[in-house]
Scaffold this motif. Structure first.
Motif, PDB file in Angstrom:
ATOM      1  N   LYS A 278      29.159  54.057  80.087  1.00 32.30           N
ATOM      2  CA  LYS A 278      29.038  53.441  80.144  1.00 32.30           C
ATOM      3  C   LYS A 278      27.451  53.032  79.936  1.00 32.30           C
ATOM      4  N   THR A 279      27.255  53.693  78.496  1.00 31.29           N
ATOM      5  CA  THR A 279      25.704  53.167  77.597  1.00 31.29           C
ATOM      6  C   THR A 279      24.983  51.723  78.167  1.00 31.29           C
ATOM      7  N   SER A 280      25.948  50.722  77.567  1.00 27.07           N
ATOM      8  CA  SER A 280      25.278  50.034  77.783  1.00 27.07           C
ATOM      9  C   SER A 280      26.498  48.338  78.528  1.00 27.07           C
ATOM     10  N   GLU A 281      25.995  47.377  78.764  1.00 25.08           N
ATOM     11  CA  GLU A 281      27.167  46.492  79.634  1.00 25.08           C
ATOM     12  C   GLU A 281      28.057  45.964  78.367  1.00 25.08           C
ATOM     13  N   ASN A 282      27.891  46.008  77.755  1.00 27.37           N
ATOM     14  CA  ASN A 282      28.890  44.905  76.681  1.00 27.37           C
ATOM     15  C   ASN A 282      30.348  46.559  76.796  1.00 27.37           C
ATOM     16  N   TRP A 283      30.092  47.404  77.756  1.00 24.43           N
ATOM     17  CA  TRP A 283      31.705  48.672  77.285  1.00 24.43           C
ATOM     18  C   TRP A 283      31.865  48.576  78.782  1.00 24.43           C
ATOM     19  N   VAL A 284      31.309  48.335  79.596  1.00 27.28           N
ATOM     20  CA  VAL A 284      31.522  48.257  80.874  1.00 27.28           C
ATOM     21  C   VAL A 284      32.745  45.926  80.619  1.00 27.28           C
ATOM     22  N   LEU A 285      32.419  45.305  80.448  1.00 31.45           N
ATOM     23  CA  LEU A 285      32.473  44.758  80.322  1.00 31.45           C
ATOM     24  C   LEU A 285      34.266  44.437  79.345  1.00 31.45           C
ATOM     25  N   ALA A 286      33.934  45.616  78.264  1.00 30.40           N
ATOM     26  CA  ALA A 286      35.239  45.449  77.681  1.00 30.40           C
ATOM     27  C   ALA A 286      36.534  45.893  78.513  1.00 30.40           C
ATOM     28  N   GLU A 287      35.982  46.672  78.908  1.00 28.68           N
ATOM     29  CA  GLU A 287      37.769  47.848  80.447  1.00 28.68           C
ATOM     30  C   GLU A 287      37.805  47.090  80.763  1.00 28.68           C
ATOM     31  N   GLN A 288      37.236  45.592  81.393  1.00 32.35           N
ATOM     32  CA  GLN A 288      37.633  44.273  82.137  1.00 32.35           C
ATOM     33  C   GLN A 288      38.420  43.191  81.156  1.00 32.35           C
ATOM     34  N   LEU A 289      37.346  42.718  79.972  1.00 28.39           N
ATOM     35  CA  LEU A 289      38.972  42.405  79.159  1.00 28.39           C
ATOM     36  C   LEU A 289      40.060  42.623  78.596  1.00 28.39           C
ATOM     37  N   PHE A 290      39.615  43.986  78.631  1.00 25.25           N
ATOM     38  CA  PHE A 290      40.519  44.738  77.736  1.00 25.25           C
ATOM     39  C   PHE A 290      42.235  44.757  78.582  1.00 25.25           C
ATOM     40  N   ASN A 291      42.022  45.338  80.093  1.00 22.76           N
ATOM     41  CA  ASN A 291      42.819  44.835  81.330  1.00 22.76           C
ATOM     42  C   ASN A 291      43.953  43.990  81.045  1.00 22.76           C
ATOM     43  N   ASP A 292      42.234  42.573  81.448  1.00 17.31           N
ATOM     44  CA  ASP A 292      42.962  41.190  81.582  1.00 17.31           C
ATOM     45  C   ASP A 292      44.047  40.684  80.096  1.00 17.31           C
ATOM     46  N   GLY A 293      43.658  41.349  78.895  1.00 20.08           N
ATOM     47  CA  GLY A 293      43.901  40.215  77.733  1.00 20.08           C
ATOM     48  C   GLY A 293      45.054  41.087  77.411  1.00 20.08           C
ATOM     49  N   LEU A 294      45.296  41.780  77.767  1.00 18.22           N
ATOM     50  CA  LEU A 294      46.704  42.956  77.161  1.00 18.22           C
ATOM     51  C   LEU A 294      47.231  42.665  78.476  1.00 18.22           C
ATOM     52  N   LYS A 295      47.274  42.993  79.387  1.00 18.57           N
ATOM     53  CA  LYS A 295      48.430  42.278  80.649  1.00 18.57           C
ATOM     54  C   LYS A 295      48.776  40.953  80.561  1.00 18.57           C
ATOM     55  N   GLU A 296      47.740  39.755  79.997  1.00 18.12           N
ATOM     56  CA  GLU A 296      47.938  38.581  79.129  1.00 18.12           C
ATOM     57  C   GLU A 296      48.938  38.678  78.225  1.00 18.12           C
ATOM     58  N   ALA A 297      48.753  39.566  77.421  1.00 15.12           N
ATOM     59  CA  ALA A 297      49.504  39.396  76.208  1.00 15.12           C
ATOM     60  C   ALA A 297      51.255  40.297  76.149  1.00 15.12           C
ATOM     61  N   GLY A 298      51.210  40.944  77.892  1.00 18.98           N
ATOM     62  CA  GLY A 298      52.648  41.834  78.287  1.00 18.98           C
ATOM     63  C   GLY A 298      52.439  42.857  77.561  1.00 18.98           C
ATOM     64  N   PHE A 299      51.374  43.540  77.492  1.00 19.04           N
ATOM     65  CA  PHE A 299      50.856  45.143  77.315  1.00 19.04           C
ATOM     66  C   PHE A 299      51.006  45.820  78.589  1.00 19.04           C
ATOM     67  N   SER A 300      51.462  46.764  78.350  1.00 24.95           N
ATOM     68  CA  SER A 300      50.941  48.114  79.117  1.00 24.95           C
ATOM     69  C   SER A 300      50.013  48.826  79.220  1.00 24.95           C
ATOM     70  N   PRO A 301      48.800  48.335  79.523  1.00 23.83           N
ATOM     71  CA  PRO A 301      47.185  48.364  79.294  1.00 23.83           C
ATOM     72  C   PRO A 301      46.863  50.434  79.817  1.00 23.83           C
ATOM     73  N   ILE A 302      46.547  51.246  79.173  1.00 24.99           N
ATOM     74  CA  ILE A 302      45.867  52.004  79.591  1.00 24.99           C
ATOM     75  C   ILE A 302      44.726  51.852  79.241  1.00 24.99           C
ATOM     76  N   VAL A 303      43.221  51.655  79.975  1.00 23.62           N
ATOM     77  CA  VAL A 303      42.293  51.969  79.398  1.00 23.62           C
ATOM     78  C   VAL A 303      41.052  52.583  80.305  1.00 23.62           C
ATOM     79  N   GLN A 304      40.887  53.714  79.016  1.00 24.99           N
ATOM     80  CA  GLN A 304      39.313  54.428  80.400  1.00 24.99           C
ATOM     81  C   GLN A 304      38.473  54.460  79.516  1.00 24.99           C
ATOM     82  N   PHE A 305      37.567  55.193  80.482  1.00 27.63           N
ATOM     83  CA  PHE A 305      36.157  55.549  80.185  1.00 27.63           C
ATOM     84  C   PHE A 305      35.835  57.137  79.899  1.00 27.63           C
ATOM     85  N   ALA A 306      35.318  57.552  79.212  1.00 29.91           N
ATOM     86  CA  ALA A 306      34.429  59.531  79.141  1.00 29.91           C
ATOM     87  C   ALA A 306      33.885  59.258  79.798  1.00 29.91           C
TER      88      ALA A 306
END
Ligand code: BGC
Length: 367
Positions: free
Chosen positions: A55-83
């Motif tokens: 999480k070196t900048s805010e854009n990555w934190v925002l991406a986590e939430q957007l991927f989780n929400d957007g992929l679920k909404e599109a019907g997929f099963s997301p696994i979103v992980q930081f390292a």
């Protein structure tokens, strides 16, 4: 690396177009039409893996939430992980995503050159690999790159620095210092090269002087994109070069986090605020810009980048080709990776209200 103006080409599954630079991949399935891609499609509720860096900048934190929400909404099963603990953790996460039968792996690499083995295994298992925001290097196991144009980000930063100096620091010549991002991040080099394409001629003609003499990428890079690292470097630079009344007029900073690190060091040294650039439109930096302190930032709307990535995943799901608008700029050492590049926007106090008008978080800060 150069930026080429290219027309948007949408490659349909049945199209006979072949992307230049794609032929080196021997892992991809080849369709009857001879186009590259594992274009067979997959189930609409498939697992999609998203491997994010630290999480070196805010854009990555925002991406986590957007991927989780957007992929679920599109019907997929997301696994979103930081390292957060580094490269080995990201490698393990990608391997686990492959084991869980992820059909697409989206990767924001910590170190773009250390994922070849894991992404190769992903391709062998039939997954599609998308490099997200950061290019994946030295492997053919990447189908596509989706990012804001990094080289152009650097060009905009170099241009903003010159503009800010002329506006705020009187007539030149001006004293500046340079900062680059983390050397393991594939973006750090195009950001720096883009900026130096604008600044180097001005250093050569003596409009700009880098007083510390630190101009090479290796000397100016900032490990891990950490504010504390750039702050330490500036503490040393300022006491060695600017404690005798020499004025620091400007600083090239590749992002907002590092700009704030530099400004902390400058304040602690009791020196006047230099013109300083940034990137990411982080809340604290937008506030600083509106207060007349940080000079510029870059707007790369994460909502747009994630939406473009989810659109590409939807295309792969249907067995179609995603949208590509650049087939020349991003050579990863093994192949030129077909890219979908979005346009970054420079922001100063003058245009902030206009640029952020549709951003619910940032727009109120400009009122
Ligand atoms: C991103 C930047 C970000 C930096 C640090 C880069 O790869 O493109 O937007 O500032 O990483 O997180």
């Amino acid at each position: 690396m150069k930026k080429f103006a290219t027309a948007i080409i949408t490659l349909g599954a049945v199209g006979a177009l072949t992307l230049s630079g794609c032929s080196s991949s021997d892992r991809d399935d080849t369709t009857a039409e001879g186009t590259e891609s594992a274009a067979a499609g997959f189930a609409a509720d498939s697992t999609i893996g998203v491997a994010l860096p630290q999480k070196t900048s805010e854009n990555w934190v925002l991406a986590e939430q957007l991927f989780n929400d957007g992929l679920k909404e599109a019907g997929f099963s997301p696994i979103v992980q930081f390292a957060n603990s580094g490269v080995p953790e990201q490698q393990n996460q990608i391997s686990a995503m492959v084991e869980q039968d992820a059909k697409v792996i989206v990767v924001g690499a910590i170190d773009g050159s250390q994922l070849g083995t894991q992404l190769g295994a992903a391709k062998d298992a039939g997954a599609t690999v998308i490099a997200y925001d950061r290019l994946v290097k030295n492997t053919d196991a990447v189908d596509q790159y989706i990012a804001f144009d990094n080289y152009q980000v650097g060009v905009l930063q170099g241009t903003a620095l010159l503009e800010g100096l002329a506006k705020r620091q009187g007539a030149g010549p001006w004293n500046i210092e340079l900062v680059a991002g983390s050397a393991d991040d594939a973006n750090a080099t195009p950001f720096f090269e883009g900026a130096m394409s604008v600044l180097q001629p001005k250093i050569d003609d003596k409009t700009l002087t880098v007083v510390s003499g630190q101009t090479d990428f290796d000397a100016v890079q900032t490990a891990g994109w950490k504010a504390e690292n750039v702050q330490k470097r500036f503490d040393t630079i300022l006491s060695a070069n600017y404690s005798d009344g020499t004025v620091l007029h400007g600083v090239l900073s590749p992002n907002d986090t590092l700009a704030r690190g530099v400004l902390t060091s400058v304040k602690q040294a009791g020196l006047p605020t230099p013109v300083i650039t940034g990137q990411d439109s982080e809340v604290e930096s937008v506030q600083s810009i509106m207060a007349g302190e940080q000079y510029s930032t870059i707007y790369k709307d994460t909502r747009e980048l994630v939406a473009a990535t989810i659109d590409a995943i939807k295309a792969y799901q249907k067995g179609e080709k995603p949208e590509i608008n650049d087939t020349e700029s991003y050579d990863n050492g093994v192949k030129v990776v077909p890219s979908y590049l979005l346009t970054p926007v420079i922001v100063t106090k003058d245009n902030a209200a206009e640029v952020y008008a549709n951003d619910p978080t940032l727009a109120p800060l400009t009122k």
